[in-house]
Design a protein around this motif. Sequence first.
Motif, PDB file in Angstrom:
ATOM      1  N   VAL A 184      13.896   8.326  26.091  1.00  0.00           N
ATOM      2  CA  VAL A 184      13.862   6.864  26.131  1.00  0.00           C
ATOM      3  C   VAL A 184      15.054   6.332  26.919  1.00  0.00           C
ATOM      4  N   ALA A 185      16.227   6.921  26.695  1.00  0.00           N
ATOM      5  CA  ALA A 185      17.407   6.489  27.446  1.00  0.00           C
ATOM      6  C   ALA A 185      17.206   6.707  28.943  1.00  0.00           C
ATOM      7  N   ALA A 186      16.629   7.853  29.318  1.00  0.00           N
ATOM      8  CA  ALA A 186      16.422   8.159  30.735  1.00  0.00           C
ATOM      9  C   ALA A 186      15.414   7.207  31.372  1.00  0.00           C
ATOM     10  N   LYS A 187      14.318   6.907  30.665  1.00  0.00           N
ATOM     11  CA  LYS A 187      13.320   6.020  31.267  1.00  0.00           C
ATOM     12  C   LYS A 187      13.816   4.585  31.324  1.00  0.00           C
ATOM     13  N   LEU A 188      14.678   4.182  30.377  1.00  0.00           N
ATOM     14  CA  LEU A 188      15.253   2.849  30.453  1.00  0.00           C
ATOM     15  C   LEU A 188      16.199   2.727  31.643  1.00  0.00           C
ATOM     16  N   LEU A 189      16.888   3.803  31.973  1.00  0.00           N
ATOM     17  CA  LEU A 189      17.716   3.798  33.179  1.00  0.00           C
ATOM     18  C   LEU A 189      16.857   3.635  34.426  1.00  0.00           C
ATOM     19  N   ALA A 190      15.721   4.342  34.456  1.00  0.00           N
ATOM     20  CA  ALA A 190      14.813   4.214  35.603  1.00  0.00           C
ATOM     21  C   ALA A 190      14.266   2.796  35.708  1.00  0.00           C
ATOM     22  N   ILE A 191      13.899   2.215  34.575  1.00  0.00           N
ATOM     23  CA  ILE A 191      13.380   0.848  34.585  1.00  0.00           C
ATOM     24  C   ILE A 191      14.462  -0.135  34.997  1.00  0.00           C
ATOM     25  N   GLY A 192      15.681   0.096  34.517  1.00  0.00           N
ATOM     26  CA  GLY A 192      16.787  -0.761  34.925  1.00  0.00           C
ATOM     27  C   GLY A 192      16.996  -0.738  36.429  1.00  0.00           C
ATOM     28  N   ALA A 193      16.872   0.463  37.023  1.00  0.00           N
ATOM     29  CA  ALA A 193      17.004   0.577  38.482  1.00  0.00           C
ATOM     30  C   ALA A 193      15.897  -0.196  39.184  1.00  0.00           C
ATOM     31  N   VAL A 194      14.673  -0.114  38.648  1.00  0.00           N
ATOM     32  CA  VAL A 194      13.553  -0.853  39.233  1.00  0.00           C
ATOM     33  C   VAL A 194      13.826  -2.355  39.211  1.00  0.00           C
ATOM     34  N   ILE A 195      14.312  -2.850  38.082  1.00  0.00           N
ATOM     35  CA  ILE A 195      14.555  -4.289  37.952  1.00  0.00           C
ATOM     36  C   ILE A 195      15.670  -4.752  38.878  1.00  0.00           C
ATOM     37  N   VAL A 196      16.772  -4.001  38.898  1.00  0.00           N
ATOM     38  CA  VAL A 196      17.934  -4.416  39.705  1.00  0.00           C
ATOM     39  C   VAL A 196      17.633  -4.328  41.194  1.00  0.00           C
ATOM     40  N   VAL A 197      17.121  -3.182  41.627  1.00  0.00           N
ATOM     41  CA  VAL A 197      16.842  -3.007  43.056  1.00  0.00           C
ATOM     42  C   VAL A 197      15.700  -3.932  43.491  1.00  0.00           C
ATOM     43  N   GLY A 198      14.674  -4.047  42.661  1.00  0.00           N
ATOM     44  CA  GLY A 198      13.566  -4.927  43.006  1.00  0.00           C
ATOM     45  C   GLY A 198      13.985  -6.375  43.110  1.00  0.00           C
ATOM     46  N   ALA A 199      14.900  -6.814  42.216  1.00  0.00           N
ATOM     47  CA  ALA A 199      15.349  -8.204  42.235  1.00  0.00           C
ATOM     48  C   ALA A 199      16.034  -8.563  43.546  1.00  0.00           C
ATOM     49  N   LEU A 200      16.624  -7.572  44.206  1.00  0.00           N
ATOM     50  CA  LEU A 200      17.293  -7.823  45.485  1.00  0.00           C
ATOM     51  C   LEU A 200      16.299  -8.111  46.601  1.00  0.00           C
ATOM     52  N   HIS A 201      15.011  -7.818  46.377  1.00  0.00           N
ATOM     53  CA  HIS A 201      13.992  -8.005  47.414  1.00  0.00           C
ATOM     54  C   HIS A 201      12.924  -9.014  46.991  1.00  0.00           C
ATOM     55  N   VAL A 202      13.240  -9.847  46.001  1.00  0.00           N
ATOM     56  CA  VAL A 202      12.291 -10.862  45.547  1.00  0.00           C
ATOM     57  C   VAL A 202      12.285 -12.048  46.506  1.00  0.00           C
ATOM     58  N   ASP A 203      11.099 -12.494  46.847  1.00  0.00           N
ATOM     59  CA  ASP A 203      10.908 -13.685  47.663  1.00  0.00           C
ATOM     60  C   ASP A 203      10.249 -14.741  46.771  1.00  0.00           C
ATOM     61  N   GLY A 231       6.764  -1.178  50.748  1.00  0.00           N
ATOM     62  CA  GLY A 231       6.544  -2.339  51.599  1.00  0.00           C
ATOM     63  C   GLY A 231       7.819  -3.053  51.989  1.00  0.00           C
ATOM     64  N   VAL A 232       8.849  -2.962  51.135  1.00  0.00           N
ATOM     65  CA  VAL A 232      10.130  -3.602  51.467  1.00  0.00           C
ATOM     66  C   VAL A 232      11.146  -2.593  51.997  1.00  0.00           C
ATOM     67  N   GLY A 233      10.674  -1.360  52.263  1.00  0.00           N
ATOM     68  CA  GLY A 233      11.531  -0.371  52.903  1.00  0.00           C
ATOM     69  C   GLY A 233      12.461   0.397  52.002  1.00  0.00           C
ATOM     70  N   VAL A 234      12.193   0.412  50.696  1.00  0.00           N
ATOM     71  CA  VAL A 234      13.054   1.156  49.761  1.00  0.00           C
ATOM     72  C   VAL A 234      12.245   2.343  49.231  1.00  0.00           C
ATOM     73  N   ASP A 235      12.009   3.317  50.091  1.00  0.00           N
ATOM     74  CA  ASP A 235      11.126   4.438  49.746  1.00  0.00           C
ATOM     75  C   ASP A 235      11.683   5.321  48.633  1.00  0.00           C
ATOM     76  N   TRP A 236      13.011   5.434  48.545  1.00  0.00           N
ATOM     77  CA  TRP A 236      13.583   6.352  47.555  1.00  0.00           C
ATOM     78  C   TRP A 236      13.297   5.913  46.116  1.00  0.00           C
ATOM     79  N   MET A 237      12.984   4.643  45.929  1.00  0.00           N
ATOM     80  CA  MET A 237      12.671   4.169  44.577  1.00  0.00           C
ATOM     81  C   MET A 237      11.367   4.766  44.055  1.00  0.00           C
ATOM     82  N   VAL A 238      10.517   5.254  44.954  1.00  0.00           N
ATOM     83  CA  VAL A 238       9.266   5.882  44.527  1.00  0.00           C
ATOM     84  C   VAL A 238       9.562   7.065  43.612  1.00  0.00           C
ATOM     85  N   HIS A 239      10.593   7.837  43.943  1.00  0.00           N
ATOM     86  CA  HIS A 239      10.937   8.997  43.116  1.00  0.00           C
ATOM     87  C   HIS A 239      11.478   8.561  41.753  1.00  0.00           C
TER      88      HIS A 239
END
Length: 491
Positions: free
Chosen positions: A180-199, A310-318
């Motif tokens: 759970v701790a590991a997946k919450l870290l992954a989700i946190g990365a999704v939220i933070v990195v994704g927020a930088l590309h929100v239009d 689509g926003v050019g952040v391919d490494w987030m796929v992993h």
Amino acid sequence: MSTILRRLPPSEATGLRTSARHSLAELYRPADLVVLGLGVMIGAGIFSIAGRQAATMAGPGVILSFMIAGIACLLACLCYAELASTIPASGSAYTFTYVIFGEVWAWIIGWALILELQLAAAVVAKAWAELTVRAFADFGIALPRHDLVGGALTAFILVVLTGVVAVNTRIGLRALWIMVAAKLLAIGAVIVVGALHVDASNFGDLYAPPKPLDVPPSTVLDVVIGQSHAFGWAGIFAAAPAIAFAYIGFDIVATAAEETANAPRAVPKGMIRSLVVATVIYLAVAVVMVGMIPYRRISTDAPLSSAFRGVGVDWMVHVIDIGAVLGLTTVILVLIVGQTRVLFSMARDGLIPRGLSAISRRYHTPSRMTLVIGVVAVLLATFAPVFTLQQLVVMGALFAFLFVSAGVIVMRRRMPDLERGFRVPLSPLVPVLSLVATLWLMVNLQVPTWAWFGLWMVFGMLVYLVYGRRHSLLAPPRDEPPAAARGRHRR
């Protein structure tokens, strides 16, 4: 005594910790219950459900759909919390119903929970296998014969996690914390990195023009109004039941009550906190998903991964792949634990063979029951079209929600003096609203789902009439009159 009228006395249900019926050791602390809830509610769907519903049903209004589903589940959660604080037993809604409404209704709810949890374990295991194969592919490792590899992986994860639950629940709990701790870290990365590309322009006014669908009505509501719609307010509300699938699981926390220290207070807090945290996380991911790319461009195959590409952040796929695999692993683990506890209670009450409730002297767990659950899950995932039937998981859970919501009202009137560690605020208004919200979610399920559920319940009643009614510990022996059996403690 009539089978319909005979009820489990509250003293027996609430005296599990001091009587011979109590066989499960205390294991969970308050924080463990939150992790248990997050373990089952936050799975791979967090990376896909918002995108799929936005693209096909609700548009940017999917954010409102998440709020609607979250509110509906919170209303039910409050009702669960009061009953769990009053009847801290491992059977959850099954035991609540046994005390409040009677044995036949308890059987019906138990049978619905069997459908929900057993089918969910098979569905999630099969999805785990598909995601694992996709993750290998994203890392550049092509696996031959995806169908054979997927089947093997499905069986593998079910066997491993069934073994963990059967052998040592403490080991499973430690593994759950780590994952759970590991997946919450992954989700946190999704939220933070994704927020930088929100239009912000992608949100519009959270409303997409309604669009009639050229398909036959599929849900009960569609049949009533005679037309299927997507987008608009109809689409926003129609997306809520699919999203509720993600939230369902908070009720499994209640199955841990018998193994929780200070359960009357700890279990309600664990349920409510885990649901609130899960709702906030789902909303955050939905906002990022909708904000990154226009909803018309969202891929329904891998929504969040395609958005980051689509926003050019391919490494987030992993990161998403790893989070999704870990997420589904914890979901399967908690589903097996919850199913074990429900069936353990039903077997202990004699409604299914009592031998299945035996506690292993070596492992101190209901290992026999756990192994049966694992075998059935493997068979279902291998031979049944579980993806086609997955709405039955939602139906089973919502059906239990109805009885729990009504149970708060009935128990307040029938048993007002029972000690409660938590009380639903504004009762009976909140339980009534929970009933209405649950019924709304149910009528938005597909007609075939209702038909399959009806057949399952008919089959269940036959099983009860042939076996459960006669072997129940509340059933009087053939040579003893019912009046005598009512006064005899049989546990």
